[in-house]
Every structure is written in structure tokens, then in C-alpha cells.
Design a protein around this motif. Structure first.
Motif, PDB file in Angstrom:
ATOM      1  N   ARG A 238       0.821  -1.211   0.000  1.00  0.00           N
ATOM      2  CA  ARG A 238       0.000   0.000   0.000  1.00  0.00           C
ATOM      3  C   ARG A 238       0.856   1.262   0.000  1.00  0.00           C
ATOM      4  O   ARG A 238       0.577   2.212  -0.724  1.00  0.00           O
ATOM      5  CB  ARG A 238      -0.894  -0.039   1.259  1.00  0.00           C
ATOM      6  N   ASP A 239       1.929   1.255   0.795  1.00  0.00           N
ATOM      7  CA  ASP A 239       2.716   2.487   0.937  1.00  0.00           C
ATOM      8  C   ASP A 239       3.645   2.754  -0.254  1.00  0.00           C
ATOM      9  O   ASP A 239       4.368   3.737  -0.267  1.00  0.00           O
ATOM     10  CB  ASP A 239       3.490   2.482   2.260  1.00  0.00           C
ATOM     11  N   GLU A 240       3.613   1.883  -1.257  1.00  0.00           N
ATOM     12  CA  GLU A 240       4.387   2.162  -2.479  1.00  0.00           C
ATOM     13  C   GLU A 240       3.612   3.056  -3.443  1.00  0.00           C
ATOM     14  O   GLU A 240       4.135   3.448  -4.487  1.00  0.00           O
ATOM     15  CB  GLU A 240       4.738   0.852  -3.196  1.00  0.00           C
ATOM     16  N   LEU A 241       2.351   3.314  -3.111  1.00  0.00           N
ATOM     17  CA  LEU A 241       1.498   4.055  -4.045  1.00  0.00           C
ATOM     18  C   LEU A 241       0.725   5.129  -3.281  1.00  0.00           C
ATOM     19  O   LEU A 241      -0.322   4.877  -2.689  1.00  0.00           O
ATOM     20  CB  LEU A 241       0.516   3.070  -4.706  1.00  0.00           C
ATOM     21  N   ASP A 242       1.246   6.356  -3.320  1.00  0.00           N
ATOM     22  CA  ASP A 242       0.562   7.486  -2.681  1.00  0.00           C
ATOM     23  C   ASP A 242      -0.648   7.891  -3.516  1.00  0.00           C
ATOM     24  O   ASP A 242      -0.796   7.442  -4.650  1.00  0.00           O
ATOM     25  CB  ASP A 242       1.524   8.691  -2.599  1.00  0.00           C
ATOM     26  N   ALA A 243      -1.430   8.826  -2.976  1.00  0.00           N
ATOM     27  CA  ALA A 243      -2.523   9.399  -3.766  1.00  0.00           C
ATOM     28  C   ALA A 243      -1.921   9.999  -5.033  1.00  0.00           C
ATOM     29  O   ALA A 243      -0.873  10.658  -4.980  1.00  0.00           O
ATOM     30  CB  ALA A 243      -3.258  10.456  -2.962  1.00  0.00           C
ATOM     31  N   GLU A 244      -2.536   9.731  -6.154  1.00  0.00           N
ATOM     32  CA  GLU A 244      -2.109  10.178  -7.484  1.00  0.00           C
ATOM     33  C   GLU A 244      -0.762   9.567  -7.903  1.00  0.00           C
ATOM     34  O   GLU A 244      -0.097  10.060  -8.805  1.00  0.00           O
ATOM     35  CB  GLU A 244      -2.060  11.708  -7.562  1.00  0.00           C
TER      36      GLU A 244
END
Ligand code: FES
Ligand SMILES: [Fe+2]
Length: 313
Positions: free
Chosen positions: A25-31
Motif C-alpha cells: 500500500r505504501d508504495e502508491l501514494d494518492a495520485e
């Protein structure tokens, strides 16, 4: 010099159906936008401003740009880096900034994906069928009394079925891992779920400790392993096929904070990683034998393979 037999001779297994981890999950921030390669496909994973994740085929249907290399998220859409066509989470083109009409077939293939257990999972099915089960929730991973994930990752020239067989292959524990005895285990098959309980002696700084390992595999991509009696540990093992001869393996450990500061806690992680590193050279050079020559002490390998056969086609 040819070091490996070609895939068709060595493994003879296609990419299985099921849920497979494609990111944390933390590999992909918002946008955020991530180019990925799994299931012998080029893919793009992105997150909208609102936080939803989407997984699409990577290549833009216009002139073939890779949406994961230079693509930008604008609100809910992914904008191609080449001529700025915009795609929504379902892969449908919603805007061509310089055209009066959007071509009717302007669409990229969407993949089912879900965010769970601090990870992002994608559904692969050889015939394109929709998911028939869900990624299980691991309650420890959202519980503050358990530690944040300790992660390990390997790229292995093997196949998830071959790697999963390791757990039921009783005799190898002594001969590959040097365990003192063959772990006793019970196997229960229940649709796409495979459960096993193993009673083991673990090596720790305090000497050998008796413990229990419960294994719950949901298909071939997601296995939850819980250690009790030693140091409460949950390990989520994920095997995601990059192609039909390469696996992206991630181990994510979490431990009960009550035990996590002890040397035993670190020893559990170290022991699991040690065993993985011992298995890899065997997997990377072995051949898959559809009709192995088994003997009575081998463990339930035929039952495992029968269970595994449901994930093809
Ligand atoms: S290649 Fe994607 S907009 Fe042209
Ligand atoms: Fe092993």
C-alpha cells in the motif's frame, strides 16, 4: 552456455488463477503511478486523488505508450504521457483533449484489484473470469498490539506451485534445512483454501523450542502462516508470477509486541529467511515432474497437487 532448461522442459506449468500481491500500500501514494510486470503482462497501477487503486494493461491503445512511464493522475483519471488521452479506473478513455469525438473502442483492459492487509492484490485468471473468492483479512495486520511489517523480497526462477509444495514435502526439512526431525503435519483441503498444522522444534538462542505452525493458503498466491508457542508471529507469504518461470516472492512478518523485543522474535524471522534461502537453489534448478517417484515418508504431495490443479484453466 545454457544454464537453465527452457521453461517448456523444466516447469511445464502455466500461470495459476487467483489473487497475487502486486505492491505494498505504501508504495502508491494518492495520485501515484507504478509500472508493473506480472502474469507475463505489462501493467500500470495507479491511485486516484480520492485514494482508490486501479490496475490496467500498460499500453495506450492510441499509439502504444506505456501509461506507467510518465503517466499522470488527474483526479480520477490516468493521463497518457504521449498525447494526453485520459483513462478512468475501468480503463475507458474519457477525454482526448484535441479530438471532437473519442473513438468508441478506446479502452485498456482493467484488472480486478483490491487493497487489503497493507498490500495491493490483483486477480489473475487464465480465461478472464471474475474473482471467485476474496483476499482474506489478516486481523493482526491492523492491530496496534502487533508490530509494523518486517519485509523480505526475492525474485525466484520458479513457479508458485513448486514453491508451495515445499510445505508438504516432509522429507526435505531434514535434508535441506537440517531440522532435527520431520515435522508432523495435518493437511485439510477446503475448496481454494489449504490448511496445515505443523508441530515443530525451532532453533532459537535459548535452544530448541517446541512450537506450532499453522498454515492457511488461499490459492497459490497468498499464504498466512502463524507461529505460536515460540513467539507469536504472523507471516504473510506472497508468490506473484512475473511470468511462467519467475516469481516475485514477498514475506511480511508481524509479531505480537509482547514478544517482539526478545531475541526469540528475531530468531523466528531469521530461521524462516534461512530456510527460504536454502530452498531457492533447489527450486531454481529442479525440474517439475508431473509423475514423481514418491515413497511412504514423503508427505501429502499428491493431495497438494490435486488441490493445486483447480487453479488452472
Ligand atoms: S499513445 Fe497514449 S495518447 Fe497517444
Ligand atoms: Fe523448505
Amino acid at each position: 552456455m545454457l544454464l537453465y532448461l527452457p521453461m517448456s522442459e523444466r516447469l511445464q506449468l502455466s500461470i495459476p488463477n487467483g489473487w497475487f500481491q502486486v505492491a505494498y500500500r505504501d508504495e502508491l501514494d494518492a495520485e501515484g503511478v507504478l509500472p508493473l510486470r506480472y502474469f507475463s503482462e505489462d501493467l500500470v497501477l495507479f491511485r486516484t486523488r480520492g485514494g482508490d487503486v486501479a490496475l490496467l494493461d500498460a499500453f495506450c491503445p492510441h499509439l502504444g505508450a506505456h501509461l506507467g512511464h510518465g503517466g499522470v493522475v488527474e483526479d480520477d483519471h490516468l493521463r497518457c504521457p504521449f498525447h494526453a488521452w485520459e483513462f478512468d479506473r475501468t480503463g475507458v478513455c474519457r477525454n482526448v483533449p484535441y479530438a471532437k469525438r473519442i473513438p468508441a473502442k478506446a479502452k485498456v483492459r482493467p484488472w480486478h484489484c483490491v487493497e487489503r492487509n497493507q498490500m495491493i492484490w490483483a486477480w489473475h485468471h487464465g480465461s478472464g473470469e471474475a474473482p471467485t473468492w476474496e483476499v482474506p483479512e489478516v486481523p493482526e495486520l491492523s492491530d496496534d498490539s502487533w508490530t509494523s511489517l518486517e519485509r523480505r523480497r526475492w525474485t525466484v526462477r520458479s513457479h508458485p506451485q513448486e514453491m508451495g509444495e515445499n510445505g508438504v514435502d516432509r522429507a526435505h526439512f531434514q535434508h535441506v534445512h537440517g531440522t532435527k526431525n520431520v515435522p508432523e503435519s495435518e493437511l485439510h483441503l477446503d475448496g481454494h483454501i489449504r490448511r496445515a498444522i505443523q508441530h515443530v522444534k525451532m532453533r532459537t538462542p535459548r535452544g530448541d523450542v517446541e512450537g506450532e505452525i499453522s498454515i492457511e493458503a488461499h490459492g497459490m498466491g497468498c499464504t498466512i502462516t502463524r507461529f505460536t508457542g515460540i513467539c507469536e508471529t504472523v507471516l504473510l507469504l506472497s508468490h506473484a508470477p512475473i511470468d511462467d518461470e519467475t516469481v516475485d516472492t514477498r514475506f511480511a512478518f508481524s509479531q505480537n509486541r509482547a514478544d517482539a523485543h526478545t531475541g526469540v522474535a528475531a530468531a523466528v524471522v531469521k530461521e524462516v529467511v534461512r530456510q527460504m534461502n536454502q530452498d531457492i537453489p533447489i527450486w531454481e534448478h529442479k525440474r517439475y515432474l508431473p509423475r514423481p517417484m514418491l515413497c511412504d515418508g514423503d508427505g501429502p504431495i499428491p493431495e497438494y497437487r490435486k488441490w493445486a490443479s483447480q487453479f488452472y484453466g
